[in-house]
Design a protein around this motif. Sequence first.
Motif, PDB file in Angstrom:
ATOM      1  N   GLN A   1      46.490  12.684 -52.670  1.00 42.25           N
ATOM      2  CA  GLN A   1      46.316  12.676 -51.223  1.00 42.25           C
ATOM      3  C   GLN A   1      45.928  14.063 -50.716  1.00 42.25           C
ATOM      4  N   ASN A   2      45.243  14.073 -49.574  1.00 41.19           N
ATOM      5  CA  ASN A   2      44.709  15.313 -49.021  1.00 41.19           C
ATOM      6  C   ASN A   2      45.334  15.686 -47.679  1.00 41.19           C
ATOM      7  N   ASP A   3      46.212  14.829 -47.168  1.00 40.70           N
ATOM      8  CA  ASP A   3      46.775  15.046 -45.834  1.00 40.70           C
ATOM      9  C   ASP A   3      48.109  15.782 -45.930  1.00 40.70           C
ATOM     10  N   VAL A   4      48.215  16.864 -45.159  1.00 43.21           N
ATOM     11  CA  VAL A   4      49.367  17.761 -45.223  1.00 43.21           C
ATOM     12  C   VAL A   4      50.088  17.777 -43.878  1.00 43.21           C
ATOM     13  N   LEU A   5      51.410  17.715 -43.934  1.00 44.46           N
ATOM     14  CA  LEU A   5      52.244  17.998 -42.772  1.00 44.46           C
ATOM     15  C   LEU A   5      53.019  19.266 -43.077  1.00 44.46           C
ATOM     16  N   ASP A   6      52.796  20.301 -42.274  1.00 51.19           N
ATOM     17  CA  ASP A   6      53.479  21.581 -42.456  1.00 51.19           C
ATOM     18  C   ASP A   6      54.569  21.690 -41.397  1.00 51.19           C
TER      19      ASP A   6
ATOM     20  N   LEU B   1      56.830  11.767 -34.922  1.00 50.71           N
ATOM     21  CA  LEU B   1      55.519  11.587 -35.528  1.00 50.71           C
ATOM     22  C   LEU B   1      55.492  10.243 -36.236  1.00 50.71           C
ATOM     23  N   ASP B   2      54.378   9.541 -36.098  1.00 51.47           N
ATOM     24  CA  ASP B   2      54.191   8.282 -36.806  1.00 51.47           C
ATOM     25  C   ASP B   2      53.331   8.522 -38.042  1.00 51.47           C
ATOM     26  N   GLY B   3      53.194   7.499 -38.841  1.00 53.55           N
ATOM     27  CA  GLY B   3      52.330   7.599 -40.002  1.00 53.55           C
ATOM     28  C   GLY B   3      53.010   8.279 -41.176  1.00 53.55           C
ATOM     29  N   LYS B   4      52.283   8.317 -42.293  1.00 55.20           N
ATOM     30  CA  LYS B   4      52.800   8.925 -43.511  1.00 55.20           C
ATOM     31  C   LYS B   4      51.824   9.975 -44.020  1.00 55.20           C
ATOM     32  N   TYR B   5      52.355  10.895 -44.813  1.00 56.21           N
ATOM     33  CA  TYR B   5      51.579  12.017 -45.327  1.00 56.21           C
ATOM     34  C   TYR B   5      51.706  12.077 -46.844  1.00 56.21           C
ATOM     35  N   GLY B   6      50.651  12.574 -47.480  1.00 54.57           N
ATOM     36  CA  GLY B   6      50.686  12.719 -48.929  1.00 54.57           C
ATOM     37  C   GLY B   6      51.404  13.967 -49.373  1.00 54.57           C
ATOM     38  N   ILE B   7      51.402  14.987 -48.496  1.00 47.50           N
ATOM     39  CA  ILE B   7      52.008  16.279 -48.820  1.00 47.50           C
ATOM     40  C   ILE B   7      52.785  16.755 -47.595  1.00 47.50           C
ATOM     41  N   ILE B   8      54.059  17.032 -47.768  1.00 52.94           N
ATOM     42  CA  ILE B   8      54.868  17.587 -46.687  1.00 52.94           C
ATOM     43  C   ILE B   8      55.430  18.921 -47.163  1.00 52.94           C
ATOM     44  N   LEU B   9      55.244  19.947 -46.339  1.00 49.50           N
ATOM     45  CA  LEU B   9      55.668  21.305 -46.674  1.00 49.50           C
ATOM     46  C   LEU B   9      56.704  21.802 -45.676  1.00 49.50           C
TER      47      LEU B   9
ATOM     48  N   ASP C   1      53.789   7.014 -51.120  1.00 47.64           N
ATOM     49  CA  ASP C   1      54.155   6.836 -52.524  1.00 47.64           C
ATOM     50  C   ASP C   1      53.296   7.755 -53.389  1.00 47.64           C
ATOM     51  N   GLY C   2      53.944   8.472 -54.282  1.00 50.07           N
ATOM     52  CA  GLY C   2      53.234   9.431 -55.121  1.00 50.07           C
ATOM     53  C   GLY C   2      53.050  10.780 -54.460  1.00 50.07           C
ATOM     54  N   GLY C   3      53.431  10.876 -53.182  1.00 51.21           N
ATOM     55  CA  GLY C   3      53.301  12.132 -52.455  1.00 51.21           C
ATOM     56  C   GLY C   3      54.377  13.130 -52.847  1.00 51.21           C
ATOM     57  N   ILE C   4      54.243  14.355 -52.328  1.00 51.09           N
ATOM     58  CA  ILE C   4      55.153  15.421 -52.733  1.00 51.09           C
ATOM     59  C   ILE C   4      55.677  16.183 -51.519  1.00 51.09           C
ATOM     60  N   PHE C   5      56.935  16.545 -51.599  1.00 49.09           N
ATOM     61  CA  PHE C   5      57.616  17.355 -50.590  1.00 49.09           C
ATOM     62  C   PHE C   5      57.937  18.694 -51.248  1.00 49.09           C
TER      63      PHE C   5
END
Length: 249
Positions: A42-47, A102-110, A138-142
């Motif tokens: 995934q390419n979407d990041v939540l910082d 916030l709604d929705g899901k992210y592939g990368i959360i920092l 699913d498969g994303g990373i924190f």
Amino acid sequence: MADDLGQYNEMAYYYDSLMDDVDYDAWAKYIIKLINMYNVVQNDVLDMACGTGNISVRMAKSGYDVTAFDISQDMLSVASMKALESKVRINFLAQDMYDIKLDGKYGIILCSCDSINYIIDPKKLKQVFEWVYGHLKDGGIFIFDINSSYKLRKIIGENTFTYDNDDIVYIWDNHMGDDNTIEFYLTFFVKKGNLYHRFDETHIERIYEVSEIEKFLKESGFSRISKYNGFTLDGICDMSERVNFAVQK
């Protein structure tokens, strides 16, 4: 930041000068290395608690689609200007980690720069981890880091530090609390013309043991939890000062 105690308000405009010894380029590269190592596609990041956007901007410049939030409007103002100057698009939002809307899901959360330590209520920290689990694909990373118990107790502890250059001077006085917290009393003197302007801020961090963090993560649904010493891929030790976590869903 999680608690707005007058933190990172006026200080926001001097934060980057005070942190000029931090290699944010290397920090962002380390995060990207972990993302690739865990085969996150995934390419979407939540910082989360993005501050002045040092990580957010570098992730955006590396091609990631970044949303970032912080509780401090002043920090967000600096971050937005930085993104504009870097010619990257980032969706900056004013949000509190205690009450994320916030709604929705992210592939990368920092969550970088020991922002987790600023969540001084363990119950609230578990709620944050539960929110992250629910909003991570699913498969994303924190990926997040903490100031270790060793660093806060033995290095910062009851000590006083000073910083002095031509334009800004600060005194950083630290006191241990009775409830696994440490209070930072910061007094700044900023040169303006021939005079110095003084302002003060108080910051509080909670001392979390690694075992506590792991317990809260597991109770929140995570099972794939890795811990690294500083910005390496080495395991942690008793004298680790910063612990980086990579947690995959």
